[in-house]
Structure formats: structure tokens, C-alpha cells
Design a protein around this motif. Structure first.
Motif, mmCIF file in Angstrom:
data_model
loop_
_atom_site.group_PDB
_atom_site.id
_atom_site.type_symbol
_atom_site.label_atom_id
_atom_site.label_comp_id
_atom_site.label_asym_id
_atom_site.label_seq_id
_atom_site.Cartn_x
_atom_site.Cartn_y
_atom_site.Cartn_z
ATOM 1 N N MET A 1 0.736 -1.414 0.122
ATOM 2 C CA MET A 1 0.321 0.257 0.013
ATOM 3 C C MET A 1 0.584 1.587 0.030
ATOM 4 O O MET A 1 1.621 1.880 0.747
ATOM 5 N N ILE A 2 0.379 1.886 -0.597
ATOM 6 C CA ILE A 2 1.500 3.132 -1.011
ATOM 7 C C ILE A 2 0.253 4.664 -0.306
ATOM 8 O O ILE A 2 -0.380 4.424 -1.290
ATOM 9 N N ASN A 3 0.464 5.295 0.678
ATOM 10 C CA ASN A 3 -0.159 6.859 0.855
ATOM 11 C C ASN A 3 0.403 8.194 0.780
ATOM 12 O O ASN A 3 1.193 7.463 1.090
ATOM 13 N N VAL A 4 -0.349 8.210 0.083
ATOM 14 C CA VAL A 4 -0.171 9.948 -0.615
ATOM 15 C C VAL A 4 -1.136 10.962 0.240
ATOM 16 O O VAL A 4 -2.366 10.361 0.073
ATOM 17 N N TYR A 5 -0.585 11.914 0.687
ATOM 18 C CA TYR A 5 -1.191 12.863 1.386
ATOM 19 C C TYR A 5 -1.033 13.644 0.582
ATOM 20 O O TYR A 5 -0.221 14.853 0.567
ATOM 21 N N VAL A 6 -2.541 14.317 1.272
ATOM 22 C CA VAL A 6 -2.576 15.934 -0.117
ATOM 23 C C VAL A 6 -2.497 16.687 0.445
ATOM 24 O O VAL A 6 -3.572 16.994 1.071
ATOM 25 N N HIS A 7 -2.271 17.919 -0.662
ATOM 26 C CA HIS A 7 -2.793 19.821 0.380
ATOM 27 C C HIS A 7 -3.013 20.156 -0.953
ATOM 28 O O HIS A 7 -2.645 20.512 -1.742
ATOM 29 N N CYS A 8 -4.537 19.960 -0.881
ATOM 30 C CA CYS A 8 -5.092 21.159 -2.319
ATOM 31 C C CYS A 8 -5.930 22.589 -1.906
ATOM 32 O O CYS A 8 -6.783 22.307 -0.360
ATOM 33 N N ALA A 9 -5.473 23.943 -1.539
ATOM 34 C CA ALA A 9 -6.656 25.061 -1.147
ATOM 35 C C ALA A 9 -7.990 24.857 -1.303
ATOM 36 O O ALA A 9 -8.662 25.174 -0.216
ATOM 37 N N ASN A 10 -8.162 24.012 -2.392
ATOM 38 C CA ASN A 10 -9.343 24.434 -3.012
ATOM 39 C C ASN A 10 -10.086 22.589 -3.534
ATOM 40 O O ASN A 10 -9.562 22.321 -4.414
ATOM 41 N N LYS A 11 -10.779 21.837 -3.158
ATOM 42 C CA LYS A 11 -10.991 20.825 -3.483
ATOM 43 C C LYS A 11 -12.103 20.441 -4.628
ATOM 44 O O LYS A 11 -11.926 19.360 -5.301
ATOM 45 N N SER A 12 -12.828 21.568 -4.745
ATOM 46 C CA SER A 12 -14.634 22.103 -5.545
ATOM 47 C C SER A 12 -13.527 22.753 -6.705
ATOM 48 O O SER A 12 -14.574 22.953 -7.962
ATOM 49 N N ASP A 13 -12.249 23.399 -6.982
ATOM 50 C CA ASP A 13 -11.959 24.705 -8.261
ATOM 51 C C ASP A 13 -11.809 23.336 -9.537
ATOM 52 O O ASP A 13 -11.110 22.235 -8.959
ATOM 53 N N ALA A 14 -11.912 23.662 -10.416
ATOM 54 C CA ALA A 14 -11.047 23.105 -11.366
ATOM 55 C C ALA A 14 -10.115 22.481 -10.990
ATOM 56 O O ALA A 14 -9.779 21.680 -11.941
ATOM 57 N N THR A 15 -8.783 23.430 -11.039
ATOM 58 C CA THR A 15 -7.297 23.014 -11.292
ATOM 59 C C THR A 15 -7.349 21.473 -9.942
ATOM 60 O O THR A 15 -7.325 20.649 -10.296
ATOM 61 N N SER A 16 -8.189 21.563 -8.825
ATOM 62 C CA SER A 16 -8.314 20.414 -8.108
ATOM 63 C C SER A 16 -8.951 18.977 -8.478
ATOM 64 O O SER A 16 -8.476 18.190 -8.430
ATOM 65 N N TRP A 17 -10.131 19.596 -9.494
ATOM 66 C CA TRP A 17 -10.699 18.347 -10.178
ATOM 67 C C TRP A 17 -9.793 17.473 -11.266
ATOM 68 O O TRP A 17 -9.153 16.586 -11.273
ATOM 69 N N TYR A 18 -9.499 18.652 -12.283
ATOM 70 C CA TYR A 18 -8.458 18.245 -13.342
ATOM 71 C C TYR A 18 -7.420 17.538 -12.949
ATOM 72 O O TYR A 18 -7.168 16.765 -13.642
ATOM 73 N N ARG A 19 -6.784 17.965 -11.715
ATOM 74 C CA ARG A 19 -4.869 17.717 -11.687
ATOM 75 C C ARG A 19 -5.000 16.780 -9.853
ATOM 76 O O ARG A 19 -4.010 16.593 -9.752
ATOM 77 N N ALA A 20 -5.834 16.762 -9.796
ATOM 78 C CA ALA A 20 -6.650 16.146 -8.385
ATOM 79 C C ALA A 20 -6.990 15.530 -7.029
ATOM 80 O O ALA A 20 -7.718 13.529 -7.667
ATOM 81 N N TRP A 21 -8.127 15.482 -6.862
ATOM 82 C CA TRP A 21 -9.834 15.453 -6.495
ATOM 83 C C TRP A 21 -10.392 14.200 -7.693
ATOM 84 O O TRP A 21 -10.618 13.608 -7.392
ATOM 85 N N GLY A 22 -10.228 14.442 -8.465
ATOM 86 C CA GLY A 22 -11.037 14.143 -9.484
ATOM 87 C C GLY A 22 -10.271 13.485 -10.163
ATOM 88 O O GLY A 22 -10.826 12.284 -11.028
ATOM 89 N N THR A 23 -9.328 13.106 -10.226
ATOM 90 C CA THR A 23 -8.325 11.977 -10.612
ATOM 91 C C THR A 23 -8.025 10.425 -10.012
ATOM 92 O O THR A 23 -7.982 9.977 -10.199
ATOM 93 N N TRP B 1 2.623 14.966 14.372
ATOM 94 C CA TRP B 1 1.287 14.327 13.503
ATOM 95 C C TRP B 1 1.823 13.325 12.813
ATOM 96 O O TRP B 1 2.594 12.301 12.578
ATOM 97 N N PRO B 2 0.325 12.566 13.814
ATOM 98 C CA PRO B 2 0.461 10.621 14.077
ATOM 99 C C PRO B 2 0.480 10.297 12.226
ATOM 100 O O PRO B 2 0.838 9.018 12.105
ATOM 101 N N GLU B 3 0.312 10.556 11.570
ATOM 102 C CA GLU B 3 -0.101 10.007 10.614
ATOM 103 C C GLU B 3 1.029 10.269 9.592
ATOM 104 O O GLU B 3 1.226 9.525 8.317
ATOM 105 N N ALA B 4 3.108 11.341 10.066
ATOM 106 C CA ALA B 4 3.674 11.654 8.893
ATOM 107 C C ALA B 4 4.366 9.525 8.980
ATOM 108 O O ALA B 4 4.627 9.850 7.760
ATOM 109 N N GLU B 5 4.437 9.207 10.122
ATOM 110 C CA GLU B 5 4.738 7.359 9.677
ATOM 111 C C GLU B 5 4.579 7.169 8.531
ATOM 112 O O GLU B 5 4.870 5.746 7.900
ATOM 113 N N ARG B 6 3.382 7.405 8.151
ATOM 114 C CA ARG B 6 2.295 6.205 7.041
ATOM 115 C C ARG B 6 2.303 6.934 5.418
ATOM 116 O O ARG B 6 2.335 6.697 5.021
#
Length: 325
Positions: free
Chosen positions: A1-23, A56-61
Motif C-alpha cells: 500500500m502506498i499512502n499519498v497525503y494531499v494538500h489542495c487549497a480548494n477541493k472543488s475548483d477546476a485545478t483540483s478536479w482535473y489534477r488532484a481530487w477528480g483523478t 502529526w500521527p500520520e507522518a509515519e504512514r
């Protein structure tokens, strides 16, 4: 399992959709990669980002940390500490040439020197850089001596099927206030159409310099927005861009959405639009045979080069290459 932690300023905008959360959902279906939202945990750590990494407890994952565009706040220090103290690789994604926004463009004020310095630091720090166009990749490589991977913006055409060729005769422009500067410069082209329907987040149609009949339709979540333009079912989707470095580095999302909705992309062939859709410089006389030919070419092109599933194969391989294992 590979865990990718994501920071996007706005989940709902077009940039986030096309290049992050929408993919990401499609990637999770077809691989052992899982994405986690770390945007919500950052504000409470912003005052002391270095200390926060150790609490941050998730850092190890975390096997790979994803950041996009200009993140703001103290996030650059948080990312730097993740990499330096925890050895977590950084994935940085950019979809615009923020250094070449022309003088006078309204959005330029948002990307001041401080923001550009942050973006530059993210580029220098990143282990993996993805961008939306070849022109942007070449620019970053020449200016910052950084290798970028081009992952085009795309649409899941299985989830969002392509409309049949529209017979409505409607003309549509869609976008946000960030494109207002280009709209004003191409007034004579808009006035060539009897009526243009404007769809976007801001009522651009109210600008007095635009003598075009139209209507403002507020847009919404990108998935619902797809259905909205499919329901409108325009015959022509307009996108006119001034020929400058900033626009030549832009992606051709409008072309993809035209194809999706049953329309022909009517544009002036700048940057990623070269060879795509119909060149407005040839005039507005389109025969039915030309319409059918342009639509067939666009549908085949989008399915081959801009289908999300194919683009996600590249993302999957890159993640496996750069993730901390």
C-alpha cells in the motif's frame, strides 16, 4: 500500500478536479495507492510547522506528499520539514505559468513576488513535478533547470459519456472572471455570433465593453457542471486567448469540454489549442460536412490522448517510482 497525503487549497475548483481530487478515485480503483486529505490538519500546525511534523500521527504512514500551485501560509516550512526530517518525497503539481501573467491582467495581483518565491521553492524542493502542458514543462526546465512530467488534463469519458453532435445551434462561453481580460480583447469575435450564452462563476456578461446578448449561469461542482453543459448541449464552445507566453502554457480544457458536450471548440489556435477544433480565423462559415468531420476528429483525439484512465496510468507509474518505500 502506498499512502499519498494531499494538500489542495480548494477541493472543488477546476485545478483540483482535473489534477488532484477528480483523478484520485480512478487511481485507487486500479492500484494499491491511497490518497488522504491533509489540508484539514494543517491549520492547527501552521504556527509551528517544524514541530508539527513530529506530532502529526500520520507522518509515519506518508509515502509521498502532494502539494499544488501556491499553497499559502506556512506550508512551505511544513513541506520542507516533512522531506528533511522524515525523508518523505514531495510531489508538486502546477498548471499555469505564474511568472508570465501579462501586465494589466486582473489575476496578476494574486501572484505577487512572495507567492512566486514560494512556488520556486516548491519546484526546487520537489522530487516529482507534474505539469499540464509541454510548453509549461519546457519553460520550467529552461528557467529553473528542473525536469517536469507532462500529464495532460483529461476527462473520464466512461463516467461522463460524450454527447452526440449538437444540432441546437447554441453558442456557449464558459469560464471564470480570471479570463475577463481575454474576453475584452476579442469583442469583435463575440459580436460575430447572434447570441452567446455565458456560463461561469462571475457575471462577466455585465461588463459594458461586451455588446453581446447573453445570460449568466452560475456554475457549481465540476461533476455537476459537466452535466450542466451536456444539458445545454451547445453547438459551439468559444475560447479566444491572447497570444502570449502565459496563454501558450495553458491547457485546453475548453476543447475537452466542448467535445464532451457535443460542441465544436471554436478558438484562435493559441498554445495547446493548435490543431484542435475550429480556427476562428477562417471565418464562421461551417458546412454540415465540416461539422461532422471536426466532431469525429475531436472525439477520436480526446479518447486517445485525454481520457483520464490512460493519463492515470502515467500517474500510477510516477507515484510508484517516487514514493518512499
Amino acid at each position: 500500500m502506498i499512502n499519498v497525503y494531499v494538500h489542495c487549497a480548494n477541493k472543488s475548483d477546476a485545478t483540483s478536479w482535473y489534477r488532484a481530487w477528480g483523478t484520485f478515485p480512478d487511481i485507487e480503483k486500479r492500484s494499491d495507492i491511497r490518497f488522504h486529505d491533509m489540508t484539514k490538519i494543517f491549520p492547527k500546525y501552521e504556527k509551528d510547522p517544524k514541530k508539527s511534523v513530529f506530532f502529526w500521527p500520520e507522518a509515519e504512514r506518508c509515502d509521498l506528499a502532494f502539494f499544488q500551485r501556491s499553497c499559502g501560509g506556512n506550508l512551505i516550512n511544513f513541506a520542507r520539514t516533512l522531506k528533511k526530517e522524515k525523508g518523505i518525497p514531495i510531489w508538486y503539481d502546477l498548471d499555469d505559468n505564474l511568472w508570465e501573467i501579462p501586465e494589466g491582467y486582473k489575476i496578476k495581483k494574486h501572484f505577487h513576488h512572495g507567492i512566486l518565491s514560494e512556488v520556486k521553492e516548491f519546484l526546487n524542493m520537489a522530487d516529482m513535478i507534474t505539469v499540464s502542458t509541454r510548453e509549461l514543462a519546457l519553460y520550467i526546465n529552461e528557467r529553473f533547470d528542473k525536469t517536469c512530467y507532462v500529464v495532460n488534463n483529461g476527462i473520464d469519458f466512461d463516467k461522463y459519456p460524450i454527447n452526440e453532435t449538437s444540432k441546437t445551434g447554441l453558442t456557449l462561453w464558459r469560464g471564470s472572471h480570471t479570463h475577463a481580460d481575454d474576453i475584452g480583447k476579442f469583442r469583435e469575435l463575440y459580436e460575430s455570433f447572434q447570441e452567446v450564452l455565458f456560463m461561469g462563476y462571475n457575471p462577466i456578461i455585465n461588463e459594458p465593453k461586451l455588446k453581446v446578448k447573453g445570460e449568466f449561469i452560475p456554475a457549481t461542482d465540476v461533476g455537476l457542471y459537466y452535466q450542466m453543459i451536456k444539458d445545454i448541449n451547445p453547438s459551439y464552445l468559444l475560447c479566444f486567448l491572447s497570444d502570449n507566453i502565459f496563454n501558450r502554457c495553458k491547457s485546453n480544457i475548453s476543447y475537452l469540454e466542448a467535445t464532451l458536450s457535443g460542441a465544436i471548440s471554436v478558438n484562435n489556435q493559441v498554445g495547446e489549442f493548435k490543431g484542435k477544433g475550429y480556427d476562428i480565423n477562417n471565418g464562421l462559415q461551417l458546412t454540415l460536412d465540416q461539422v461532422d468531420e471536426l466532431r469525429a476528429e475531436a472525439v477520436a483525439d480526446c479518447r486517445q490522448w485525454y481520457d483520464l484512465k490512460g493519463l492515470n496510468f502515467k500517474r500510477i507509474n510516477l507515484i510508484k517510482k517516487y514514493a518512499k518505500l
